[in-house]
Design an enzyme around this catalytic site. Structure first.
Site, PDB file in Angstrom:
ATOM      1  N   LYS A 172       0.838  -1.202   0.000  1.00  0.00           N
ATOM      2  CA  LYS A 172       0.000   0.000   0.000  1.00  0.00           C
ATOM      3  C   LYS A 172       0.873   1.252   0.000  1.00  0.00           C
ATOM      4  O   LYS A 172       1.525   1.571   0.999  1.00  0.00           O
ATOM      5  CB  LYS A 172      -0.902   0.058   1.238  1.00  0.00           C
ATOM      6  CG  LYS A 172      -1.941   1.158   1.104  1.00  0.00           C
ATOM      7  CD  LYS A 172      -2.421   1.707   2.434  1.00  0.00           C
ATOM      8  CE  LYS A 172      -1.594   2.850   2.954  1.00  0.00           C
ATOM      9  NZ  LYS A 172      -1.693   4.095   2.172  1.00  0.00           N
ATOM     10  N   GLY A 225       6.982   5.856   7.962  1.00  0.00           N
ATOM     11  CA  GLY A 225       6.039   6.971   8.086  1.00  0.00           C
ATOM     12  C   GLY A 225       6.284   7.713   9.389  1.00  0.00           C
ATOM     13  O   GLY A 225       7.407   7.730   9.920  1.00  0.00           O
ATOM     14  N   SER A 226       5.227   8.309   9.911  1.00  0.00           N
ATOM     15  CA  SER A 226       5.383   9.159  11.090  1.00  0.00           C
ATOM     16  C   SER A 226       5.474   8.329  12.377  1.00  0.00           C
ATOM     17  O   SER A 226       5.045   7.172  12.418  1.00  0.00           O
ATOM     18  CB  SER A 226       4.192  10.118  11.181  1.00  0.00           C
ATOM     19  OG  SER A 226       3.007   9.369  11.341  1.00  0.00           O
ATOM     20  N   GLY A 230       3.401   4.970  13.372  1.00  0.00           N
ATOM     21  CA  GLY A 230       4.239   3.791  13.631  1.00  0.00           C
ATOM     22  C   GLY A 230       3.988   3.199  14.998  1.00  0.00           C
ATOM     23  O   GLY A 230       3.863   1.976  15.167  1.00  0.00           O
ATOM     24  N   CYS A 283      13.503  12.026   6.187  1.00  0.00           N
ATOM     25  CA  CYS A 283      13.654  11.704   7.614  1.00  0.00           C
ATOM     26  C   CYS A 283      15.111  11.839   8.042  1.00  0.00           C
ATOM     27  O   CYS A 283      15.405  11.892   9.233  1.00  0.00           O
ATOM     28  CB  CYS A 283      13.090  10.330   7.934  1.00  0.00           C
ATOM     29  SG  CYS A 283      13.606   9.094   6.772  1.00  0.00           S
ATOM     30  N   GLN A 330       0.862  19.784   4.932  1.00  0.00           N
ATOM     31  CA  GLN A 330       2.267  19.839   5.340  1.00  0.00           C
ATOM     32  C   GLN A 330       2.736  21.296   5.404  1.00  0.00           C
ATOM     33  O   GLN A 330       3.487  21.677   6.303  1.00  0.00           O
ATOM     34  CB  GLN A 330       3.125  19.018   4.374  1.00  0.00           C
ATOM     35  CG  GLN A 330       4.602  18.965   4.753  1.00  0.00           C
ATOM     36  CD  GLN A 330       4.868  18.321   6.100  1.00  0.00           C
ATOM     37  OE1 GLN A 330       4.372  17.252   6.393  1.00  0.00           O
ATOM     38  NE2 GLN A 330       5.648  18.991   6.945  1.00  0.00           N
ATOM     39  N   GLU A 382       9.911  16.723  14.976  1.00  0.00           N
ATOM     40  CA  GLU A 382      10.206  16.679  13.544  1.00  0.00           C
ATOM     41  C   GLU A 382       9.239  17.605  12.806  1.00  0.00           C
ATOM     42  O   GLU A 382       8.024  17.483  12.944  1.00  0.00           O
ATOM     43  CB  GLU A 382      10.075  15.257  13.015  1.00  0.00           C
ATOM     44  CG  GLU A 382      10.512  15.164  11.566  1.00  0.00           C
ATOM     45  CD  GLU A 382      10.510  13.740  11.034  1.00  0.00           C
ATOM     46  OE1 GLU A 382       9.517  13.042  11.237  1.00  0.00           O
ATOM     47  OE2 GLU A 382      11.517  13.345  10.415  1.00  0.00           O
TER      48      GLU A 382
HETATM   49  P1  ADP Z   1       2.569  11.009   6.687  1.00  0.00           P
HETATM   50  O1  ADP Z   1       1.535  11.813   7.408  1.00  0.00           O
HETATM   51  O2  ADP Z   1       3.905  11.615   6.694  1.00  0.00           O
HETATM   52  O3  ADP Z   1       2.118  10.496   5.343  1.00  0.00           O
HETATM   53  P2  ADP Z   1       1.821   8.598   8.016  1.00  0.00           P
HETATM   54  O4  ADP Z   1       2.527   7.867   9.089  1.00  0.00           O
HETATM   55  O5  ADP Z   1       0.490   9.158   8.324  1.00  0.00           O
HETATM   56  O6  ADP Z   1       2.822   9.715   7.558  1.00  0.00           O
HETATM   57  O7  ADP Z   1       1.672   7.690   6.729  1.00  0.00           O
HETATM   58  C1  ADP Z   1       2.625   6.754   6.296  1.00  0.00           C
HETATM   59  C2  ADP Z   1       1.913   5.593   5.649  1.00  0.00           C
HETATM   60  O8  ADP Z   1       1.123   4.944   6.650  1.00  0.00           O
HETATM   61  C3  ADP Z   1       0.936   5.989   4.534  1.00  0.00           C
HETATM   62  O9  ADP Z   1       0.935   4.999   3.530  1.00  0.00           O
HETATM   63  C4  ADP Z   1      -0.389   6.014   5.270  1.00  0.00           C
HETATM   64  O10 ADP Z   1      -1.477   5.792   4.417  1.00  0.00           O
HETATM   65  C5  ADP Z   1      -0.219   4.855   6.222  1.00  0.00           C
HETATM   66  N1  ADP Z   1      -1.120   4.908   7.397  1.00  0.00           N
HETATM   67  C6  ADP Z   1      -1.617   6.013   7.999  1.00  0.00           C
HETATM   68  N2  ADP Z   1      -2.417   5.664   9.024  1.00  0.00           N
HETATM   69  C7  ADP Z   1      -2.450   4.320   9.072  1.00  0.00           C
HETATM   70  C8  ADP Z   1      -3.101   3.346   9.898  1.00  0.00           C
HETATM   71  N3  ADP Z   1      -3.897   3.715  10.890  1.00  0.00           N
HETATM   72  N4  ADP Z   1      -2.888   2.048   9.656  1.00  0.00           N
HETATM   73  C9  ADP Z   1      -2.061   1.655   8.667  1.00  0.00           C
HETATM   74  N5  ADP Z   1      -1.430   2.510   7.849  1.00  0.00           N
HETATM   75  C10 ADP Z   1      -1.598   3.832   8.028  1.00  0.00           C
END
Ligand code: ADP
Length: 482
Positions: A172, A225-226, A230, A283, A330, A382
């Site tokens: 995904k 990701g964030s 995470g 990052c 952002q 960050e």
């Molecule tokens: P950013 O806001 O920098 O995109 P995120 O951590 O929100 O960072 O997103 C990183 C990835 O994680 C993206 O592919 C996002 O769709 C996915 N993501 C966001 N929320 C969830 C969740 N609750 N469960 C699984 N994947 C998620």
């Protein structure tokens, strides 16, 4: 305009919901319309992967090598075209976009070689007439969830090892950048990979990502990701039945130390590159520039001089050094931190202004704060934008203590002419990656990538260390009966 479908069980599937992929340099330019899958699509993808796994996990390393090589070769042959697509949807400059695509190609080629190097161990037992073998096996179906800032390199560094070690994939990509992932999925679908081994399900994190995370048949999830997402993912993963193996790459608050004895030109090059290139949306960006007293004022004035010459414009334009911020959300976050920094008493020495360009986009001039205390929010959280903070230090010892005083630990740099300080820093930095006279961002593809503390969780990514996550170890004992 691209019409992007999901790839499930070898078929391209439409979805009732779609979303537009918007060019951040020109919000009137729609890159494509992409499927937004749901939990049922994840279910079908996982079922296809489950059906494909027995044959794929036992496929020859020659077959896997050939497939990965074909993927890598095609990516490299099309790097200009794919780089343009990447820059158009993400907003990094064309040179950065092409560079990222080339890197994705090299990663596939690296792992095509790794297919042929998967070794085990045979050891004597502590018991008589017994042999012990330690081998690595694929883990099963892996879920891969990626962020928007490296739309093809991060998917590549998860997909390539997953396939190389015999796993099936449900992937995904981030909502904001589906086009590069879709192009990559097309290349993979034509590479000879059997149906169901690799599946693309685009869509929302809260829907598709969540379904991947909770799916019974998906054994492991690699996420970049964030920190907030995470952390939530990890909690869910251990609550699943069965528990999932998890790998998280998250944020950074990367320090770059500049000592009095540094080559000022090199230090400024490193700081400009790692704080502001790719719009600071890495990052590994240097968001804390820790500078010792003797060089502080010269460093700040050389930085602000260089910043005046940086061209912020459409990512695809010749001569652009810094493209737009990815989206309005952002940009709002960057502007919030600019306000927070000023409210905390830091001085905005340069930049931080919204810029109007020919086309409507999210353009922000790179910003440098001075007079920053390491306890301020702009030094601890960050920001993920073209915003950096100069922190004054008395000497190397204080600079090292400040560098390590953070909740993160991804990358850390030092600019110095002294071997003594460089080697002390390499030993005593609490980051996963240490750079001497180099930007904190920009890494090789054949060695491990990852950090410590709040930056990473689980085994390292990339290089031969990727096997730690994408394989599981088996220890087999045999009693020699004759
Ligand atoms: P950013 O806001 O920098 O995109 P995120 O951590 O929100 O960072 O997103 C990183 C990835 O994680 C993206 O592919 C996002 O769709 C996915 N993501 C966001 N929320 C969830 C969740 N609750 N469960 C699984 N994947 C998620």
């Amino acid at each position: 305009m691209i019409e992007g479908l999901n790839l499930i069980a070898g078929d391209w599937e439409a979805s009732s919901e779609t979303a537009a992929d918007i060019n951040p340099s020109n919000t009137g330019d729609i890159v494509g319309q992409f499927a937004r899958g749901d939990a049922a699509a994840v279910d079908r993808a996982a079922a296809a992967a489950k059906a494909a796994f027995p044959a794929w996990s036992r496929s020859t390393i020659q077959l896997r090598h050939d497939i990965l090589k074909r993927i890598g070769d095609e990516i490299l042959a099309r790097k200009e075209e794919l780089g343009r697509l990447l820059s158009r949807e993400e907003g990094k400059t064309l040179a950065e976009g092409i560079g990222e695509v080339a890197r994705a190609g090299q990663i596939f080629l690296f792992f095509s070689g790794e297919c042929l190097r998967l070794a085990g161990e045979k050891l004597p037992s502590v018991r008589p007439s017994v042999d012990v073998e330690v081998t690595r096996e694929p883990i099963g179906i892996v879920g891969l969830i990626t962020p928007w800032n490296f739309p093809i390199a991060i998917p590549a560094w998860k997909i390539a090892p997953a396939l190389a070690y015999g796993n099936c994939v449900v992937f995904k990509p981030a909502e904001l950048v589906p086009a590069s992932s879709h192009a990559l999925a097309e290349i993979i679908s034509r590479s000879g990979v059997p149906s169901g081994v690799f599946n693309l399900v685009m869509g929302k994190g809260s829907v598709v990502g969540d379904a991947i995370l909770k799916h019974r048949d998906i054994s492991a999830v690699s996420f970049t990701g964030s920190v907030a997402t995470g952390r939530a993912l990890a909690a869910t993963a251990v609550g699943c039945d069965p528990m999932k193996k998890i790998q998280l790459e998250m944020g950074g608050k990367n320090p770059m130390i500049v000592l009095d004895d540094a080559d000022l030109g090199i230090a400024v090059d490193c700081a400009i590159n790692s704080a502001f290139f790719s719009t600071g949306q890495r990052c590994t960006a240097s968001s804390r520039l820790i500078v010792t007293e003797g060089v502080h004022d010269r460093f700040v004035s050389a930085m602000t001089e260089r910043m005046k010459k940086l061209v912020v414009d459409d990512a695809l334009k010749d001569g652009t050094h810094i493209g737009p911020v990815i989206d309005q959300k952002q940009l709002d976050q960057d502007l919030d931190y600019l306000r927070i920094g000023r409210d905390e008493g830091a001085d905005l020495a340069a930049g931080g202004e919204i810029l109007n360009r020919e086309s409507p986009g999210f353009f922000l001039s790179p910003a440098l704060f001075t007079g920053v205390d390491n306890s301020m929010r702009i030094a601890r959280e960050e920001i993920f934008g073209p915003v950096s903070a100069v922190i004054r230090a008395k000497d190397y010892e204080e600079a090292l203590a400040l560098a390590n005083d953070t909740d993160f630990g991804l990358s850390a740099g030092i600019c110095t002419g002294s071997l003594k300080y460089a080697s002390h820093f390499k030993r005593n930095s609490e980051a996963g990656m240490v750079m001497v006279n180099l930007p904190t961002a920009g890494v090789d593809y054949h060695v491990p990538f990852g950090g410590r503390k709040g930056s990473s969780y689980g085994p390292r990514e990339q290089g031969s260390y990727a096997a730690e996550f994408y394989t599981t170890v088996k220890t087999a004992y045999s009693h020699n009966l004759n």
